[in-house]
Design a protein around this motif. Sequence first.
Motif, mmCIF file in Angstrom:
data_model
loop_
_atom_site.group_PDB
_atom_site.id
_atom_site.type_symbol
_atom_site.label_atom_id
_atom_site.label_comp_id
_atom_site.label_asym_id
_atom_site.label_seq_id
_atom_site.Cartn_x
_atom_site.Cartn_y
_atom_site.Cartn_z
ATOM 1 N N TYR A 490 0.826 -1.205 0.000
ATOM 2 C CA TYR A 490 0.000 0.000 0.000
ATOM 3 C C TYR A 490 0.862 1.257 0.000
ATOM 4 C CZ TYR A 490 -3.873 3.107 1.413
ATOM 5 O OH TYR A 490 -4.824 4.090 1.483
ATOM 6 N N TRP A 496 -2.419 4.784 -4.241
ATOM 7 C CA TRP A 496 -3.262 3.810 -3.542
ATOM 8 C C TRP A 496 -4.115 4.483 -2.471
ATOM 9 C CZ3 TRP A 496 -4.193 -0.387 -5.938
ATOM 10 C CH2 TRP A 496 -3.218 -1.064 -6.662
ATOM 11 N N PHE A 504 -7.580 -2.451 0.499
ATOM 12 C CA PHE A 504 -6.427 -2.850 -0.305
ATOM 13 C C PHE A 504 -5.916 -4.216 0.144
ATOM 14 C CE2 PHE A 504 -1.836 -3.184 -0.801
ATOM 15 C CZ PHE A 504 -1.611 -2.790 -2.108
ATOM 16 N N ILE A 514 -3.532 -0.117 -10.151
ATOM 17 C CA ILE A 514 -4.621 0.721 -9.667
ATOM 18 C C ILE A 514 -5.830 0.678 -10.609
ATOM 19 C CG2 ILE A 514 -3.831 2.851 -10.780
ATOM 20 C CD1 ILE A 514 -5.366 2.485 -7.245
#
Length: 566
Positions: A490, A496, A504, A514
Amino acid sequence: MNYSVSLTNDRKWIADDETLVRGRGFINGEFHTTEDLLTVYTNTASREELKSLLTDTNGFFAIIRKLENELLLATDQIRSIPLFYANTEDGLAVGTDSHQIATQVDCTDYAPLYEAEYSLTGYVAGSDTLCEHVHQVQAGEVVSLRDEPTDWITRDRHYQYRHTSTSDGSRDTLLTELDTVTKAAFDRLVSYADGRPIVVNMSAGYDSRLLVSMLTRLGYDDVIAFTYEYSGDEREYCREIADTLGIQWEYVSQTHQEWDEWYRSDERKAIDRAAGIIDAVPTIGPAVAMKKLHEQGRVPEDAIFVTGDSASTTGDHIPPKIMQAECGSRELLASSIVSGHYEFWEMSSALRSTFEDRVCDVVGIDQYRTREDVADAFEFWDWQERQAKHILRTYLYDYWDYDFWYPLWDREFMDFWTTVPLEHRFERSLFERYVRSVYADAAGLSMDEVQETFHERSPWVSRIEKALSGTPLKDPVEQLYRHHISPREYDDNPIWGIMDRDQFDRLQSGRQVIHAFRVLELLGRMSFSPPTDGYISRDREVTTETVGRSRPPSALMPTDEDTEQA
């Protein structure tokens, strides 16, 4: 003939009588402004005449031209300005505003097969879109429309990226020819820029290195390179390149919080609304960096943005298994494209078979006798589908009212690569050697010194990755690598931040970029805020049944009022 035109950025279009034009280009070596293009295209009296003229046009443009019994739409060789069309109860609907056109045909759901494709790739192939009755003009295409219930579309090409001939020259001869066409492409950029600042989105790789090196070599003074925070030590590599070449360099820091706030803003919604989502998911990677550069006055208002992100014509994505094949086959092409492009999520075997048939239909070649045939078709797909639909970012430049030019999609530059033998395109061997030599010349370094300035993955990782590409071992080995050796974290990239960290961790299997999550969020199949996972999980396959039906674009995109406020 009844027709309506919907444009997302009408300020950049000019019209005369029944012709609308946006863009600029060179015709037979002479630069033409938008006004010049309007004049010459208005004088065409038929589709064939317009097609012939476009064959001689090297630039970035879109055209809507009304003739007596037909409406003509055309895009340049990379579809830098997308066009859409539909046949409605009130007549033809055309333009750049895919959202508005979709509402005119009452697009209340998405075609399940196209939504599944979009979920796996980030785009819809061919002339299709998520809305079954809305179509897109493809790269290098001239479309003729008639206001009739059936047989209302005729599609033709003024450009296709096909390897129709092969040079028999040596590597040194090819390098000399490449230098000639590259210099000519950048001469056109310099001519168009005419002293205005040229802004390069710079990484430590080869494509943007060529941009700044050639501009330095040509003595262009006003160059600004910018790098935004997303990957470890690339920052220092980029700083060193800029310092060595003596060009201005701007570094843009980013945080997860900044991405979270921007993604929920009306500004992001307005960009997605302008880009449209029914053909491809808009690429937003540089968005926060561009916003900060603009608001902080670090890039002049008259700047021209150029990018090296899309130089796939140089052989970047050719799978090793094509090179390893003794001969070509339909199966080799289909599996190469589906394994290389339909990769965001797992899919059912039935859906994989469907897409293997679909990609061959879209490419439109019946025989693949040699590996050269397969490589040509694979690169055609990459050009027409991924690069032209998913990679270019004209809508970002439009939003902040900047100009753009794509020198590595210059038509002469592209034509050169259609003559380069496969062995010189594979792994971009010719291109990378050329870039190293251009940078060495511009920086005053030896070739050995130049090699140390490139930020590259571990050689053994790259070799293993290429060897496994397109094989049954690719996915499990990649999962092993991502989970245990170099997992995607992350904190690796501030972008993110558009997702919640816990979400996530639940959904990231190691393979997802993404865009894999953004396509589902745009389709209404998951939510970032509040975090709702929807039908996707780490192990669940994409099928037409799990995709089902989706919400209409009007429910996914901001209203026109929201867009105006942003």
